[in-house]
Design a protein around this motif. Structure first.
Motif, short mmCIF file in Angstrom:
data_model
loop_
_atom_site.label_atom_id
_atom_site.label_comp_id
_atom_site.label_asym_id
_atom_site.label_seq_id
_atom_site.Cartn_x
_atom_site.Cartn_y
_atom_site.Cartn_z
N MET A 11 34.74 55.34 66.00
CA MET A 11 35.95 55.48 65.20
C MET A 11 37.17 55.39 66.13
SD MET A 11 37.15 58.59 62.72
CE MET A 11 35.99 58.08 61.47
N ALA A 12 38.16 54.68 65.68
CA ALA A 12 39.40 54.50 66.46
C ALA A 12 40.14 55.83 66.61
CB ALA A 12 40.29 53.47 65.80
N VAL A 13 40.79 55.99 67.77
CA VAL A 13 41.53 57.20 68.08
C VAL A 13 42.97 56.82 68.39
CG1 VAL A 13 41.73 59.12 69.70
CG2 VAL A 13 39.49 58.34 68.99
N VAL A 14 43.91 57.58 67.81
CA VAL A 14 45.34 57.34 68.00
C VAL A 14 45.89 58.41 68.94
CG1 VAL A 14 47.58 57.15 66.84
CG2 VAL A 14 45.48 56.42 65.66
N LEU A 15 46.68 57.97 69.92
CA LEU A 15 47.39 58.89 70.81
C LEU A 15 48.87 58.62 70.67
CD1 LEU A 15 44.51 58.41 72.25
CD2 LEU A 15 45.63 59.44 74.20
N TRP A 64 42.87 53.49 70.57
CA TRP A 64 41.68 53.19 71.37
C TRP A 64 40.48 53.04 70.45
CZ3 TRP A 64 41.79 52.14 76.46
CH2 TRP A 64 43.00 52.40 77.11
N GLU A 65 39.52 52.23 70.87
CA GLU A 65 38.36 51.94 70.03
C GLU A 65 37.47 53.16 69.82
OE1 GLU A 65 36.34 48.78 72.04
OE2 GLU A 65 35.42 50.10 73.51
N TYR A 119 44.47 61.96 67.29
CA TYR A 119 43.75 62.08 66.03
C TYR A 119 42.94 60.83 65.74
CZ TYR A 119 47.97 59.64 64.39
OH TYR A 119 49.02 58.76 64.24
N SER A 120 41.92 60.98 64.92
CA SER A 120 41.10 59.85 64.50
C SER A 120 41.87 59.04 63.47
CB SER A 120 39.79 60.34 63.88
OG SER A 120 39.03 61.03 64.83
#
Length: 96
Positions: free
Chosen positions: A1-5, A59-60, A88-89
């Protein structure tokens, strides 16, 4: 699952961002995912908004984001950035 920073705070400025990019990548601005020291970057955006400078990475996976964080940490410290990113995801991710 992609992760956002999302990295934003009083010590996250254009100047500190440019310092980190220069010390980590050896160039003035990132231009390609291959500029990053680890694989897995999907999206990177940085710029000045009404609430200050903000950097957003997608990120992937959480593992890819963590690998990047390990490489990034000394450069953040050198630039005086202490603000922790919001992480967060991603519920959805659409790219062109």
């Amino acid at each position: 699952m992609a992760v956002v920073l999302v990295h934003q705070g009083p010590d996250v400025t254009r100047a500190s961002y440019e310092q980190v990019v220069s010390s980590m990548m050896g160039k003035e601005r990132p231009e390609s995912p291959s500029d990053w020291p680890v694989e897995g970057l999907l999206v990177h955006a940085a710029g000045e908004g009404p609430n200050g400078f903000r950097v957003v990475d997608v990120w992937e996976s959480e593992e890819a984001a963590q690998r990047f964080g390990e490489k990034l940490a000394p450069h953040l410290q050198e630039a005086g950035i202490t603000a922790e990113p919001e992480v967060y995801s991603a519920l959805a991710l659409v790219s062109a």
